[in-house]
Design an enzyme around this catalytic site. Structure first.
Site, mmCIF file in Angstrom:
data_model
loop_
_atom_site.group_PDB
_atom_site.id
_atom_site.type_symbol
_atom_site.label_atom_id
_atom_site.label_comp_id
_atom_site.label_asym_id
_atom_site.label_seq_id
_atom_site.Cartn_x
_atom_site.Cartn_y
_atom_site.Cartn_z
ATOM 1 N N ASP A 22 38.053 54.011 45.482
ATOM 2 C CA ASP A 22 36.713 54.584 45.486
ATOM 3 C C ASP A 22 35.747 53.884 46.423
ATOM 4 O OD1 ASP A 22 37.113 56.736 43.899
ATOM 5 O OD2 ASP A 22 37.093 55.505 42.089
ATOM 6 N N HIS A 45 40.361 46.211 40.077
ATOM 7 C CA HIS A 45 41.081 47.286 39.407
ATOM 8 C C HIS A 45 41.821 46.707 38.221
ATOM 9 C CE1 HIS A 45 43.574 50.798 38.774
ATOM 10 N NE2 HIS A 45 42.700 51.444 39.508
HETATM 11 N N1 CMC Z 1 32.460 42.540 40.986
HETATM 12 C C1 CMC Z 1 32.339 41.270 40.554
HETATM 13 N N2 CMC Z 1 33.169 40.678 39.666
HETATM 14 C C2 CMC Z 1 34.165 41.428 39.177
HETATM 15 C C3 CMC Z 1 34.359 42.759 39.577
HETATM 16 C C4 CMC Z 1 33.476 43.326 40.511
HETATM 17 N N3 CMC Z 1 33.623 44.582 40.916
HETATM 18 N N4 CMC Z 1 35.434 43.269 38.927
HETATM 19 C C5 CMC Z 1 35.889 42.281 38.148
HETATM 20 N N5 CMC Z 1 35.138 41.152 38.294
HETATM 21 C C6 CMC Z 1 35.374 39.855 37.662
HETATM 22 C C7 CMC Z 1 34.941 39.862 36.201
HETATM 23 O O1 CMC Z 1 33.588 39.469 36.055
HETATM 24 C C8 CMC Z 1 35.918 38.881 35.606
HETATM 25 O O2 CMC Z 1 35.480 37.573 35.959
HETATM 26 P P1 CMC Z 1 35.780 36.333 34.947
HETATM 27 O O3 CMC Z 1 37.278 36.227 34.869
HETATM 28 O O4 CMC Z 1 35.114 35.170 35.601
HETATM 29 O O5 CMC Z 1 35.146 36.714 33.627
HETATM 30 C C9 CMC Z 1 37.205 39.132 36.375
HETATM 31 O O6 CMC Z 1 36.783 39.633 37.662
HETATM 32 C C10 CMC Z 1 38.147 40.140 35.716
HETATM 33 O O7 CMC Z 1 37.405 41.335 35.490
HETATM 34 P P2 CMC Z 1 37.579 42.288 34.221
HETATM 35 O O8 CMC Z 1 36.320 43.047 34.008
HETATM 36 O O9 CMC Z 1 38.130 41.484 33.081
HETATM 37 O O10 CMC Z 1 38.731 43.249 34.722
HETATM 38 P P3 CMC Z 1 39.088 44.638 34.087
HETATM 39 O O11 CMC Z 1 40.526 44.868 34.389
HETATM 40 O O12 CMC Z 1 38.650 44.715 32.665
HETATM 41 O O13 CMC Z 1 38.155 45.670 34.913
HETATM 42 C C11 CMC Z 1 37.363 47.156 36.572
HETATM 43 C C12 CMC Z 1 38.586 46.421 35.993
HETATM 44 C C13 CMC Z 1 37.840 48.198 37.599
HETATM 45 C C14 CMC Z 1 36.646 47.915 35.436
HETATM 46 C C15 CMC Z 1 36.416 46.125 37.222
HETATM 47 O O14 CMC Z 1 37.062 45.446 38.275
HETATM 48 C C16 CMC Z 1 35.106 46.750 37.723
HETATM 49 O O15 CMC Z 1 34.164 46.889 36.957
HETATM 50 N N6 CMC Z 1 35.070 47.150 39.048
HETATM 51 C C17 CMC Z 1 33.922 47.854 39.569
HETATM 52 C C18 CMC Z 1 33.996 49.331 39.182
HETATM 53 C C19 CMC Z 1 35.029 50.102 39.980
HETATM 54 O O16 CMC Z 1 35.095 50.005 41.194
HETATM 55 N N7 CMC Z 1 35.823 50.929 39.257
HETATM 56 C C20 CMC Z 1 36.772 51.842 39.894
HETATM 57 C C21 CMC Z 1 38.195 51.550 39.635
HETATM 58 S S1 CMC Z 1 39.243 52.488 40.739
HETATM 59 C C22 CMC Z 1 39.137 54.102 40.185
HETATM 60 C C23 CMC Z 1 39.962 54.307 38.989
HETATM 61 O O17 CMC Z 1 41.196 54.305 39.104
HETATM 62 O O18 CMC Z 1 39.352 54.484 37.911
#
Ligand code: CMC
Length: 429
Positions: A365, A308
């Site tokens: 989710d 998240h």
């Molecule tokens: N699976 C594998 N690796 C992950 C995941 C995941 N679900 N989420 C983040 N990472 C890794 C990412 O690759 C990165 O690694 P590194 O530091 O080595 O490059 C690190 O964790 C940080 O991730 P980020 O993408 O920079 O984090 P963010 O804050 O930009 O993204 C997120 C947050 C929710 C978009 C992301 O965690 C994600 O894509 N999760 C899966 C989709 C999901 O479940 N979304 C629903 C969120 S809850 C509902 C809502 O409130 O919208």
């Protein structure tokens, strides 16, 4: 606490005030940055460090796993309040008295109709249309049937627009699902509670004289809607605020929010979680294989429902929903192999160094789709259910933004394209 921050650029110092929120969070107020420094801006893709507004609606501490609406903890609200009370609280700032709640509900019911011509628009969509696209289009179309613009300086006008939307959106949601299932459209039952009526509008069968409510499902949906009701400045809410900041109408702003919610990184994650779990099941149920894919940087696969932007601890909504999911499955006698895969993935991720180091926990989710599926809601409707829950939050944030007379949202950019060049005619290229 110091009350200013100093920025030094090429030996010259600039002071900016620090502003403290009621929960002791501190912001550097850079409103004067460009003017004072002769053109410097901040660059913050994804707004990871940027406060877009001051807001009194929702407080969230992602490190500690805290979520509060108007000061009340999400745990207490999920246990003791119902969705309509929470909607009132979010929008107007205080819990309603019983008279206020009764009036709120009866005003919503008075608007629980949609112009018959909206049915014609719905009819024109192919059956395979994604219900999020249908919902966003129909919400926008409501503007055509309710063309008078809201005078935001009139509390009465504002109130009427709010109850109108709270009355109409559940009908569109139910219709979107009935269309998908090939069921005739149905208007609902004004003798019922808000959430009970939503369930009846969605599930009543044409050959059924009396639709019997299951209190466990009513309670689970009520909780799910409460848990999704607001989440401060997320992607869809920021979209609603920024759309509304141009003084576009409420229906148009909410329609924009629905579109923003649709994506799999935001509200679309609940659909993506179920699809991922199905794919793992089809592939033999090997969770380890998918854990490895999620960690492999050359593989675009991510564990949907994990991680998240703001929670770097367990999502407090996920804890509550996990219990609700167990209750619903036990009550309905559902044994779902998908659930075993979900539990397996959760255990592995919670003990895996990659996930632990990056503080990637299951989010709301990860579990909501399991409940929706057990209730008989089609997968493509999951994000629509999220939108239904988020409606009061979007309304509250839109109302706050308009009442605070916030300026139009208009970020700057750092241009990295070509510098000026001369046009070449087609024969010279
Ligand atoms: N699976 C594998 N690796 C992950 C995941 C995941 N679900 N989420 C983040 N990472 C890794 C990412 O690759 C990165 O690694 P590194 O530091 O080595 O490059 C690190 O964790 C940080 O991730 P980020 O993408 O920079 O984090 P963010 O804050 O930009 O993204 C997120 C947050 C929710 C978009 C992301 O965690 C994600 O894509 N999760 C899966 C989709 C999901 O479940 N979304 C629903 C969120 S809850 C509902 C809502 O409130 O919208």
């Amino acid at each position: 606490m110091a009350n200013t921050a100093t920025l030094e650029i090429e030996g010259k110092k600039y002071e900016f005030p620090l502003i403290e929120g009621t929960e002791k969070e501190v912001a550097i107020d850079i409103k004067t940055l460009r003017g004072a420094t002769g053109g410097y801006i901040t660059l913050d893709s994804g707004y990871k460090n940027t406060g877009s507004c001051e807001s009194a609606i929702t407080f969230l501490d992602g490190e500690k796993g805290i979520l509060r609406y108007r000061g009340y903890s999400i745990e207490e609200l999920a246990e003791k309040a119902d969705f309509l009370e929470v909607a009132y609280l979010l929008i107007f700032g205080e819990l309603p008295t019983s008279e206020q709640l009764e009036k709120f509900h009866s005003d919503i019911k008075a608007h629980s109709v949609v112009d018959d011509d909206v049915k014609k628009i719905l009819d024109a969509f192919p059956k395979a249309a994604h219900p999020m696209g249908v919902l966003s289009s129909l919400t926008s179309a409501l503007t055509a049937f309710n063309p008078e613009s809201v005078n935001v300086d009139s509390e009465e006008d504002m109130y009427n627009a709010i109850v109108r939307l709270l009355g109409k959106l559940p009908i569109l949601v139910a219709w979107a699902m009935r269309k998908k299932k090939g069921l005739p459209l149905y208007y609902g039952d004004s003798s019922l509670g808000y959430v009970e009526n939503i369930l009846k509008m969605m599930f009543k069968q044409p050959n059924e004289d009396k639709y019997v409510q299951n209190p466990i499902l009513v309670n689970a949906l009520d909780k799910l809607l409460i848990l999704h009701a607001d989440h401060e400045q997320n992607c869809s809410t920021s979209t609603v605020r920024i759309t509304g900041s141009s003084h576009a109408g409420l229906f148009a702003s909410i329609s924009a929010g629905i579109s923003a919610l649709w994506g799999p990184l935001h509200g679309g994650a609940n659909q993506a979680v179920l699809e991922m779990l199905e794919a793992i099941k089809e592939d033999g149920g090997d969770t380890k294989k998918y854990m490895a894919k999620a960690k492999d940087k050359s593989d675009p696969f991510r564990l949907m429902g994990f991680g998240h932007r703001v929670y770097k601890n367990f999502d407090p909504r996920a804890r509550i929903i996990k219990v609700a999911a167990d209750e619903v499955l036990a009550d309905l006698g559902v044994t779902d192999p998908i659930l075993d895969i979900a539990k397996g993935l959760e255990q592995e991720a919670l003990n895996d160094e990659y996930f632990v180091k990056r503080k990637l926990y299951p989010n709301v989710d990860f579990y909501s789709g399991i409940i929706y599926r057990a209730m008989g809601i089609p997968v493509e409707m999951f994000t629509v259910m999220f939108a239904l829950g988020r409606l009061p939050g979007w309304i509250a944030q839109w109302r706050e933004m308009r009442l605070r007379k916030e300026p139009i949202g208009r970020p700057r950019q750092l241009y990295i394209g070509e510098t000026e060049r001369s046009f070449k005619s087609i024969s010279e290229r």
